[in-house]
Design a protein around this motif. Structure first.
Motif, mmCIF file in Angstrom:
data_model
loop_
_atom_site.group_PDB
_atom_site.id
_atom_site.type_symbol
_atom_site.label_atom_id
_atom_site.label_comp_id
_atom_site.label_asym_id
_atom_site.label_seq_id
_atom_site.Cartn_x
_atom_site.Cartn_y
_atom_site.Cartn_z
ATOM 1 N N UNK A 215 12.596 28.061 -24.960
ATOM 2 C CA UNK A 215 13.043 28.720 -26.308
ATOM 3 C C UNK A 215 11.447 28.885 -26.951
ATOM 4 N N UNK A 216 11.063 30.072 -27.209
ATOM 5 C CA UNK A 216 9.704 30.618 -27.892
ATOM 6 C C UNK A 216 9.454 30.147 -29.369
ATOM 7 N N UNK A 217 8.351 30.016 -29.648
ATOM 8 C CA UNK A 217 8.203 29.554 -31.024
ATOM 9 C C UNK A 217 8.532 31.075 -32.034
ATOM 10 N N UNK A 255 14.030 29.306 -33.693
ATOM 11 C CA UNK A 255 15.031 29.180 -32.511
ATOM 12 C C UNK A 255 15.134 28.052 -32.046
ATOM 13 N N UNK A 256 14.111 27.105 -32.014
ATOM 14 C CA UNK A 256 14.285 25.686 -31.540
ATOM 15 C C UNK A 256 15.249 25.051 -32.236
ATOM 16 N N UNK A 257 15.177 25.161 -33.625
ATOM 17 C CA UNK A 257 16.298 24.521 -34.475
ATOM 18 C C UNK A 257 17.853 25.125 -34.359
ATOM 19 N N UNK A 274 19.160 25.237 -23.611
ATOM 20 C CA UNK A 274 18.112 24.703 -23.425
ATOM 21 C C UNK A 274 17.220 24.483 -24.653
ATOM 22 N N UNK A 275 16.713 23.303 -24.799
ATOM 23 C CA UNK A 275 15.916 22.906 -26.199
ATOM 24 C C UNK A 275 14.457 22.711 -25.777
ATOM 25 N N UNK A 276 14.212 23.269 -24.383
ATOM 26 C CA UNK A 276 12.733 23.171 -24.125
ATOM 27 C C UNK A 276 11.941 23.974 -24.605
ATOM 28 N N UNK A 277 11.008 23.835 -25.144
ATOM 29 C CA UNK A 277 9.945 24.821 -25.943
ATOM 30 C C UNK A 277 8.759 25.422 -24.951
ATOM 31 N N UNK A 278 8.825 26.794 -25.115
ATOM 32 C CA UNK A 278 7.696 27.578 -24.322
ATOM 33 C C UNK A 278 6.672 27.744 -25.073
ATOM 34 N N UNK A 279 5.543 27.423 -24.688
ATOM 35 C CA UNK A 279 4.061 27.473 -25.373
ATOM 36 C C UNK A 279 3.925 28.897 -25.510
#
Length: 340
Positions: A215-217, A255-257, A274-279
């Motif tokens: 998930x992008x910020x 989007x992470x939320x 997926x709940x993994x964050x993409x830097x």
């Protein structure tokens, strides 16, 4: 006799819900389609919520051509111009701007000729946003996006120029007593009526399918499609809405939320989310070397610009629902329609 409302682009996601709610409220509805072959798609979608028999009619008209618009406007009291030109990947500015701007002018000319009472046009919050990519800030309807800003993506520029052209048309032409109101939504989610056109909710479908590895910020101002339709209808009839712009952006949500809400709220049905964050740097690298389509989102990384909806709340009594509810309702609807 019931008043007739014309809804442009009947096969669209927002248009389908506009037609449905208008019928529920007792209006007769005419909607435009680019081909008569698409009429059954609209009827089938609307019929899942309300019986359209005898009160839903069709007109064949395309935003890119003059043909059919005079016939579409015959006997119409109000127009909800929600249609947008179809885009494709790697659209140029001209591919989007010309049909968006010229299509809106076709609708307005035909509406004025038919003595329509009011046109409510769907614009976008991106037409009332600062051109600079500052990370914070709250803006309202008094701000216009600068279409000359070279950093604007084609879609954002097209929505700004189309709305600006509509207001210029009203100011510079004899349109009789016809009034214009514009509604500027954020990211539109919520339940679907059909899988034939799921519009902006495709991003949630991708999450549910596990197609987003991370998930992008990115943050979105989420408005439920049902609430967006509600503000359109309030703007259509309220005396206070004449000649006004109304932001309809809803609640801000990262989007992470969104991903976490889907993962937690759907149980096993959300297991692939997926709940993994993409830097941020990884998104920028991918945009540069692997996936050029990501270039349009990189300016929004970490950005939390928001829009005030105080005007719609105060003048129209509008009250949108929480973003989390819209996200979950959207997901449950996609699952129920076997769209994921």
């Amino acid at each position: 006799m019931s008043e007739t409302v014309l809804v442009t682009g009947g096969t669209g996601y927002v248009a389908g819900w506009c037609i449905t709610e208008l019928l529920k409220r007792g209006y007769d509805v005419r909607t435009t389609v680019r081909s008569a072959k698409r009429e059954q798609v609209v009827t089938g979608a609307v019929a899942s919520e309300v019986n359209p028999a005898g009160r839903l009619t069709f007109a064949t008209a395309d935003l890119t051509a003059d043909t059919g618009w005079d016939e579409a406007m015959h006997g119409v009291t109000y127009v909800l111009h929600v249609a947008s030109p179809l885009g494709v990947q790697n659209d140029s500015a001209a591919d989007l701007i010309t049909p968006a701007r010229d299509g809106s002018l076709r609708v307005l000319r035909a509406a004025a000729k038919a003595s329509v009472k009011r046109v409510v046009m769907t614009s976008a919050a991106n037409a009332a946003s600062p051109s600079s990519y500052a990370t914070e800030g709250v803006t309202d309807e008094t701000l216009w996006t600068d279409p000359a800003d070279p950093t604007l993506i084609p879609y954002r520029r097209s929505k700004t120029l189309a709305e600006r052209a509509a207001w210029d048309f009203i100011e510079n032409n004899d349109t009789g007593d016809m009034e214009l109101t514009t509604v500027l939504p954020g990211a539109v989610f919520g339940p679907i009526l059909t899988t034939s056109n799921i519009g902006s909710v495709g991003i949630i479908a991708r999450m549910l399918k596990g197609e987003m590895a991370g998930i992008p910020r990115i943050g979105l101002e989420i408005v439920d499609v049902r609430d967006l339709v509600d503000v359109h209808l309030r703007a259509m009839t309220s005396p206070a809405a004449a000649g006004q712009r109304f932001l309809a952006t809803g609640e801000f949500m990262w989007m992470a939320d969104m991903a976490q809400a889907l993962h937690d709220g759907l149980g096993a049905r959300g297991s692939r989310v997926s709940t993994r964050h993409i830097p941020d740097f990884a998104v920028r690298l991918a945009a540069r070397f692997r996936d050029p389509s990501l270039r349009e989102i990189t300016p929004a990384l970490g950005r939390r610009n928001r829009h005030s909806t105080e005007k719609a709340r105060t003048l129209l009594g509008w009250q949108p629902r929480p973003a989390r509810q819209s996200v979950l309702d959207c997901a449950n609807s996609l699952i129920a329609h076997n769209a994921v």
